[in-house]
Design a protein around this motif. Sequence first.
Motif, PDB file in Angstrom:
ATOM      1  N   LEU A   1      -9.938  15.912  -5.084  1.00  0.00           N
ATOM      2  CA  LEU A   1      -9.287  15.042  -6.067  1.00  0.00           C
ATOM      3  C   LEU A   1      -9.799  13.610  -5.955  1.00  0.00           C
ATOM      4  CD1 LEU A   1      -5.556  16.212  -5.821  1.00  0.00           C
ATOM      5  CD2 LEU A   1      -7.327  16.974  -7.419  1.00  0.00           C
ATOM      6  N   LYS A   2      -9.886  12.944  -7.111  1.00  0.00           N
ATOM      7  CA  LYS A   2     -10.251  11.531  -7.175  1.00  0.00           C
ATOM      8  C   LYS A   2      -9.492  10.888  -8.321  1.00  0.00           C
ATOM      9  CE  LYS A   2     -14.934  11.885  -5.415  1.00  0.00           C
ATOM     10  NZ  LYS A   2     -16.330  11.573  -5.629  1.00  0.00           N
ATOM     11  N   PHE A   3      -9.041   9.649  -8.089  1.00  0.00           N
ATOM     12  CA  PHE A   3      -8.477   8.864  -9.182  1.00  0.00           C
ATOM     13  C   PHE A   3      -9.603   8.496 -10.147  1.00  0.00           C
ATOM     14  CE2 PHE A   3      -5.400   7.088  -5.854  1.00  0.00           C
ATOM     15  CZ  PHE A   3      -4.273   7.720  -6.361  1.00  0.00           C
ATOM     16  N   ILE A   4      -9.332   8.584 -11.450  1.00  0.00           N
ATOM     17  CA  ILE A   4     -10.282   8.049 -12.426  1.00  0.00           C
ATOM     18  C   ILE A   4      -9.623   7.032 -13.348  1.00  0.00           C
ATOM     19  CG2 ILE A   4     -11.853  10.015 -12.407  1.00  0.00           C
ATOM     20  CD1 ILE A   4     -10.562  10.802 -15.155  1.00  0.00           C
ATOM     21  N   GLY A   5      -8.310   6.931 -13.283  1.00  0.00           N
ATOM     22  CA  GLY A   5      -7.631   5.961 -14.136  1.00  0.00           C
ATOM     23  C   GLY A   5      -6.129   6.083 -14.031  1.00  0.00           C
ATOM     24  N   VAL A   6      -5.462   5.285 -14.862  1.00  0.00           N
ATOM     25  CA  VAL A   6      -4.004   5.269 -14.938  1.00  0.00           C
ATOM     26  C   VAL A   6      -3.645   5.193 -16.417  1.00  0.00           C
ATOM     27  CG1 VAL A   6      -1.900   4.046 -14.272  1.00  0.00           C
ATOM     28  CG2 VAL A   6      -3.879   4.022 -12.738  1.00  0.00           C
ATOM     29  N   GLY A   7      -2.757   6.068 -16.855  1.00  0.00           N
ATOM     30  CA  GLY A   7      -2.282   6.044 -18.233  1.00  0.00           C
ATOM     31  C   GLY A   7      -0.878   5.478 -18.283  1.00  0.00           C
TER      32      GLY A   7
ATOM     33  N   GLN B   1      -3.169   4.662  -2.490  1.00  0.00           N
ATOM     34  CA  GLN B   1      -4.237   5.339  -1.760  1.00  0.00           C
ATOM     35  C   GLN B   1      -4.023   6.845  -1.872  1.00  0.00           C
ATOM     36  OE1 GLN B   1      -3.969   5.089   2.524  1.00  0.00           O
ATOM     37  NE2 GLN B   1      -6.193   5.116   2.709  1.00  0.00           N
ATOM     38  N   LEU B   2      -5.048   7.566  -2.289  1.00  0.00           N
ATOM     39  CA  LEU B   2      -4.950   9.011  -2.447  1.00  0.00           C
ATOM     40  C   LEU B   2      -5.073   9.713  -1.099  1.00  0.00           C
ATOM     41  CD1 LEU B   2      -4.826  11.442  -4.380  1.00  0.00           C
ATOM     42  CD2 LEU B   2      -7.324  11.303  -4.551  1.00  0.00           C
ATOM     43  N   VAL B   3      -4.148  10.624  -0.829  1.00  0.00           N
ATOM     44  CA  VAL B   3      -4.226  11.508   0.334  1.00  0.00           C
ATOM     45  C   VAL B   3      -4.268  12.927  -0.240  1.00  0.00           C
ATOM     46  CG1 VAL B   3      -3.115  12.299   2.452  1.00  0.00           C
ATOM     47  CG2 VAL B   3      -2.913   9.889   1.761  1.00  0.00           C
ATOM     48  N   ASP B   4      -5.476  13.481  -0.324  1.00  0.00           N
ATOM     49  CA  ASP B   4      -5.694  14.780  -0.958  1.00  0.00           C
ATOM     50  C   ASP B   4      -5.650  15.883   0.090  1.00  0.00           C
ATOM     51  OD1 ASP B   4      -6.493  16.969  -2.440  1.00  0.00           O
ATOM     52  OD2 ASP B   4      -8.560  16.281  -2.710  1.00  0.00           O
TER      53      ASP B   4
ATOM     54  N   LEU C   1       0.859  -1.174   0.000  1.00  0.00           N
ATOM     55  CA  LEU C   1       0.000   0.000   0.000  1.00  0.00           C
ATOM     56  C   LEU C   1       0.897   1.227   0.000  1.00  0.00           C
ATOM     57  CD1 LEU C   1      -2.845   1.278   0.233  1.00  0.00           C
ATOM     58  CD2 LEU C   1      -2.471   1.313   2.693  1.00  0.00           C
ATOM     59  N   ILE C   2       0.701   2.067  -0.993  1.00  0.00           N
ATOM     60  CA  ILE C   2       1.480   3.283  -1.143  1.00  0.00           C
ATOM     61  C   ILE C   2       0.512   4.455  -1.114  1.00  0.00           C
ATOM     62  CG2 ILE C   2       2.981   4.606  -2.688  1.00  0.00           C
ATOM     63  CD1 ILE C   2       3.839   1.842  -3.845  1.00  0.00           C
ATOM     64  N   GLN C   3       0.818   5.438  -0.303  1.00  0.00           N
ATOM     65  CA  GLN C   3      -0.006   6.632  -0.248  1.00  0.00           C
ATOM     66  C   GLN C   3       0.513   7.648  -1.264  1.00  0.00           C
ATOM     67  OE1 GLN C   3       0.279   7.530   3.989  1.00  0.00           O
ATOM     68  NE2 GLN C   3      -1.766   6.673   4.285  1.00  0.00           N
TER      69      GLN C   3
ATOM     70  N   SER D   1     -14.745   2.785  -6.346  1.00  0.00           N
ATOM     71  CA  SER D   1     -15.897   3.596  -6.740  1.00  0.00           C
ATOM     72  C   SER D   1     -15.840   5.015  -6.168  1.00  0.00           C
ATOM     73  CB  SER D   1     -17.204   2.915  -6.327  1.00  0.00           C
ATOM     74  OG  SER D   1     -17.230   2.732  -4.919  1.00  0.00           O
ATOM     75  N   ASP D   2     -15.141   5.205  -5.033  1.00  0.00           N
ATOM     76  CA  ASP D   2     -15.024   6.548  -4.467  1.00  0.00           C
ATOM     77  C   ASP D   2     -13.804   7.307  -4.985  1.00  0.00           C
ATOM     78  OD1 ASP D   2     -12.925   5.292  -3.127  1.00  0.00           O
ATOM     79  OD2 ASP D   2     -13.709   5.696  -1.117  1.00  0.00           O
ATOM     80  N   GLY D   3     -12.995   6.665  -5.854  1.00  0.00           N
ATOM     81  CA  GLY D   3     -11.836   7.327  -6.450  1.00  0.00           C
ATOM     82  C   GLY D   3     -10.666   7.520  -5.506  1.00  0.00           C
ATOM     83  N   GLN D   4     -10.656   6.808  -4.383  1.00  0.00           N
ATOM     84  CA  GLN D   4      -9.589   6.992  -3.404  1.00  0.00           C
ATOM     85  C   GLN D   4      -8.486   5.942  -3.507  1.00  0.00           C
ATOM     86  OE1 GLN D   4      -9.590   9.906  -1.411  1.00  0.00           O
ATOM     87  NE2 GLN D   4     -11.105  10.201  -3.026  1.00  0.00           N
ATOM     88  N   LEU D   5      -8.735   4.841  -4.218  1.00  0.00           N
ATOM     89  CA  LEU D   5      -7.753   3.761  -4.346  1.00  0.00           C
ATOM     90  C   LEU D   5      -7.589   3.346  -5.802  1.00  0.00           C
ATOM     91  CD1 LEU D   5      -8.933   1.347  -1.498  1.00  0.00           C
ATOM     92  CD2 LEU D   5      -6.969   2.883  -1.404  1.00  0.00           C
ATOM     93  N   VAL D   6      -6.364   3.015  -6.173  1.00  0.00           N
ATOM     94  CA  VAL D   6      -6.059   2.355  -7.440  1.00  0.00           C
ATOM     95  C   VAL D   6      -5.319   1.079  -7.085  1.00  0.00           C
ATOM     96  CG1 VAL D   6      -4.618   2.406  -9.515  1.00  0.00           C
ATOM     97  CG2 VAL D   6      -5.933   4.418  -8.888  1.00  0.00           C
TER      98      VAL D   6
END
Length: 125
Positions: free
Chosen positions: A58-64, A49-52, A9-11, A80-85
């Motif tokens: 901010l929310k994750f929607i994808g990875v390019g 894990q996003l720490v905004d 798990l990486i923040q 679904s909440d955009g907080q984890l990839v």
Amino acid sequence: MPLTQAASLIQVVVNLENGEPVFSYQTTAGQPLANGDVTVTEAGTITYQLVDNTGKGLKFIGVGFITPFDGIIDAITVSSDGQLVQMLDMDRSAGTTKFQFVLTNSSNTLMLLSPDPQVKNEPNG
């Protein structure tokens, strides 16, 4: 120093400096990770894990991916909440892949790209 662990798990910490987003990466214990790079030696899932800290929603929607067909990462899912990839890495292909997180915000309709962390697959001893 990159993190070496398949199930990790990486923040992804995003702060505002002079009105601009600045990304940094750390373990859940608060240890900094240079560029968010990960070295994988066995199959597993890498979770970001996003720490905004921007107040911009901010929310994750994808990875390019720069090279989406290199076989390094096998699949991704975004919560679904955009907080984890989560990135599934079966560790079948040796090599390195670079990617950028794609995020939305609640201030406007523009998308934000992260700097490019990388995942490196190394053969198991």
